[in-house]
Structure formats: C-alpha cells, structure tokens
Design a protein around this motif. Structure first.
Motif, mmCIF file in Angstrom:
data_model
loop_
_atom_site.group_PDB
_atom_site.id
_atom_site.type_symbol
_atom_site.label_atom_id
_atom_site.label_comp_id
_atom_site.label_asym_id
_atom_site.label_seq_id
_atom_site.Cartn_x
_atom_site.Cartn_y
_atom_site.Cartn_z
ATOM 1 N N GLY A 32 2.528 -1.310 -9.506
ATOM 2 C CA GLY A 32 3.607 -1.285 -8.802
ATOM 3 C C GLY A 32 5.091 -1.471 -9.329
ATOM 4 O O GLY A 32 5.911 -1.596 -8.679
ATOM 5 N N HIS A 270 -0.825 4.377 -8.067
ATOM 6 C CA HIS A 270 0.663 4.588 -8.356
ATOM 7 C C HIS A 270 1.236 5.960 -7.769
ATOM 8 O O HIS A 270 2.397 5.766 -7.423
ATOM 9 N N LEU A 273 2.610 5.798 -4.342
ATOM 10 C CA LEU A 273 3.951 5.106 -4.235
ATOM 11 C C LEU A 273 5.011 6.187 -4.291
ATOM 12 O O LEU A 273 6.319 5.843 -3.736
ATOM 13 N N PRO A 278 5.722 7.825 1.252
ATOM 14 C CA PRO A 278 4.424 6.995 0.842
ATOM 15 C C PRO A 278 3.773 6.456 1.832
ATOM 16 O O PRO A 278 4.161 6.016 2.903
ATOM 17 N N SER A 281 4.071 1.344 2.028
ATOM 18 C CA SER A 281 5.413 1.011 1.765
ATOM 19 C C SER A 281 5.819 -0.108 1.117
ATOM 20 O O SER A 281 5.009 -1.286 1.490
ATOM 21 N N LEU A 282 6.702 -0.271 0.374
ATOM 22 C CA LEU A 282 7.116 -1.372 -0.435
ATOM 23 C C LEU A 282 8.543 -2.155 0.223
ATOM 24 O O LEU A 282 8.797 -3.307 -0.104
#
Length: 407
Positions: A32, A270, A273, A278, A281-282
């Motif tokens: 990521g 990947h 993302l 997505p 979640s980041l």
C-alpha cells in the motif's frame, strides 16, 4: 482487557511471493505504498488497546526487525505495554520452528511469565481490520476453550484454508485442514465454505496443555490447523467467530479480508485500494493505520516542456517525483521516480524505484531500488517478459529488488 497476551506469528518464508521474499520475510513485504504486511495485524491490536505483544520471527527477519524498531517501539516506562520481536532461539533443542504450534511451544515461557487469562495467536500477513475486543468478548461469553476467527470463501479456494463446520450456536463440530476434494460447504450455500483465518483466542491453560501434548506426539506436524484444532474441537468447547460481525468505528462493516500470499493476490489487493469506493479504507481517523514514515518531502508532480503530468486513481507516497509522465491505477512507495514521457499503469512501485524516460510499464510490480532504462517496455509482451523476469499465472510481471533492467 489486561489479561490478554498476544503472540503474532511473523516467521513466514513466503515462497509463493518470490521474488518479493527473496531477501525479506513475508510479513516484512511492503504494501500500500507506506506499510508492511505486519502493520495490519499490529494495528488491529493497538487499536483494540491490546498492548502486550510478542512478534515471533524466523526467516530473513532483518528488515522486519528494523521496521518494528522504527515503527512500533513503545516506551519502557510503562512496563506492562510492549511490542517485542522474539527471534527463533532453539529454546527446546537445536532446531528451528517445526510448525505454528511449535513456534508458540518454544516460546511458552513468555505465556507463563505474563500469566494472561487469554492468549491471542494471530498471523501477520493478511490485509484486514478487526476490533479484537469483540472476538475476545464473544470468546468469554461462550466460555470457550478456543475461538477461531472464520470467514466465508468460495468453495474453489477450500484447499488453501482450514475448513470449519459449526452448529447453530457457532460451536465447531467439524474441521479439515486444506481439503483437496469434497470440502464441507456451508449449509444452504453449496458454493462457499467457512474458512479459518488463522487467528485464535485460547484459554491460557488449555493452550499450554495442548502444546505440551502435541510436542510429545511424534506423528504431529506441530501445526494449529493440522494438529491442535482437530484434537480440541471434539471436546465440545471450540467456537468459530464470524468475522463479518466485527464492527469498526467510523466504517460500515465490510468484512474485507485478503490473503496476499501470492503475487496475483498481492497485486489484486493493491488494485482494491484504487476502487472508486475502496473496500478497505486507509483514511479512517477512528482506526488509524500506524507505520514508519521516513523524513521525506511531499510527492512532487512537474510538467517537463510539452510533456504534461497526468496522475489518476493512484496512491503516491512521499519523496516521489513524477516528471512529465502518466500514471494510472498504480501504487507508488516512498521515493519512486518516473522520468518524462513514461506511462505507468496498473502497477506497484515498492519504493526507491527509478523509471527512465519513455518507458511503458503495465501490470507490473517493481521492487525496491530497481532501475528501468529509458525506452523499456514491460507488461505488453508477456511471453517476452517471461524470458527475463518472474511472471505470475495471471500475467503480473515482477522486477526483483536492486534489478537494473535494460542497461
């Protein structure tokens, strides 16, 4: 939750992720743009406020140890909170770990010293979020000896997992490790099976007794899936925890979980993302994803003459330079440089990569410190790429760490 001790299995060799695991253990593989695989397991416990954690390492662990020291060092002032890396030490003879259960057995002294009520044993190489407190609460509610986190997967993938059968109360009534054929499907759903995620909550003494009995069994594989679970569940007090019930503050429950044990699954995770919405979640401030961020300037995007920068549906990490080039559906790690006139699409640059002028890079994974010469084409002619590089079954081209391509 003070009575919780966590042991994270982080010794994976990761042969199916080669060449990304040529010089690093699987949990240390970057993911990521900014993270390592182990960060996701550690964040689950830190965000659950479980901070007595041993990380058991083994193969090629140097980069993992450096990352743990940089990203996960806790102050020694508060002695009951720690994240400690524990290398394989041959504590019970001159041998490395023979299996997942043996790894815990060889470090059972840490369990005895801490005297926890429950022991969490989790893997370190999956992408997911879990509030572990909810799993422990259910374990306690059931007065279980062992609780195994479980998730529904397609029947075709059954040979990759331990397959669970449960009754109406979630009590385990059947278990088969990686069945080659005729796996037990979920009642009423012939296309799916209930799979173990490799994450366990044990009662302390149950675990210690099971490990002691297992180490004396000369026919054992010393593995939780092959040996420990099959011997415990017939006693009637092993439960499956439905991972899809786990709720994360600030997010709708998605049940997202990805085993990134192959090049194709690693690449696909990947690409997840980069979806418009997505599934992972980041960005949730209520469940922050900690890692080590080196002291770098922001990513830089510059037009060069008539060559304009275009970046779409991509994640670009700090210290990167995108000069007069086009980047589509890609993830760039720290210090990724792309020179003018190049096009990079559906690709992963793990970090400190340099792409020369006029390159065409498609569906590729480029490991750290790799340099690609000007005019190089990768991912357009797979048969030609197979002669030079590692290529996955689904056509993902992998450029190894420190490689110099086209020079």
């Amino acid at each position: 939750m003070a009575g919780i001790l966590t042991m994270i299995l982080a010794g994976g060799e990761g042969t199916r992720l080669y060449p990304l695991t040529d010089s690093r253990t699987k949990p240390a593989v970057p993911f990521g743009g900014s993270y390592r695989l182990i960060d996701f397991a550690l964040n689950n416990f830190v965000n659950s406020d479980f901070l007595k954690i041993y990380v058991l390492t083994q193969f090629k662990s140097q980069s993992l140890n450096i990352h743990l020291r940089q990203a996960w060092h806790l102050s020694g002032i508060i002695t009951d909170r720690f994240i400690d890396a524990v290398p394989a030490q041959m504590r019970v003879g001159k041998r490395w770990y023979d299996g997942t259960a043996d790894a815990i057995y060889q470090n059972a002294r840490f369990i005895e010293i801490n005297e926890p009520e429950h022991v969490c044993i989790f893997g370190s190489d999956h992408i997911y979020k879990m509030d572990v407190r909810q799993m422990v609460d259910e374990h306690r509610h059931n007065k279980a000896d062992l609780t195994v986190a479980a998730i529904k997967v397609p029947k075709e993938q059954a040979d990759q997992f331990g397959i669970i059968e449960v009754d109406e109360e979630g009590r385990m009534i059947g278990f088969e490790e990686k069945p080659k054929e005729n796996p037990k499907t979920i009642p009423g759903d012939p296309d799916h099976v209930l799979a173990s995620m490799g994450n366990y909550v044990f009662e302390r003494q149950v675990l210690l007794d099971a490990l002691e009995a297992d180490t004396d069994d000369l026919n054992s594989n010393h593995d939780f899936g092959h040996d420990i679970i099959p011997k415990l569940y017939p006693k009637g007090n092993v439960f499956a925890y439905d991972f899809t019930k786990n709720e994360i503050a600030g997010e709708s429950a998605s049940g997202y979980w990805r085993d990134v044990g192959t090049i194709d699954s690693y690449w696909a995770a990947h690409m997840d993302l980069l979806e418009e919405e997505p599934p992972f979640s980041l960005y949730n401030p209520k469940f922050p994803l900690h890692t080590h961020y080196p002291p770098l300037p922001p990513a830089t995007f510059k037009d060069v003459g008539d060559k304009k920068v275009s970046v779409s549906q991509s994640l670009i990490s700090a210290g990167s330079f995108i000069l007069g080039s086009e980047v589509n559906r890609s993830v760039f790690g720290f210090r990724s440089h792309v020179r003018p006139g190049s096009v990079v699409s559906e690709s992963i640059l793990i970090g400190n990569c340099r792409i020369g002028e006029g390159c065409q890079i498609r569906r590729a994974i480029i490991d750290k410190n790799a340099e690609i010469a000007p005019g190089t084409i990768i991912g357009e002619n797979i048969e030609d790429d197979r002669k030079r590089f590692t290529v996955s079954p689904e056509g993902i081209v992998v450029i190894a760490k420190n490689a110099k391509v086209g020079f």
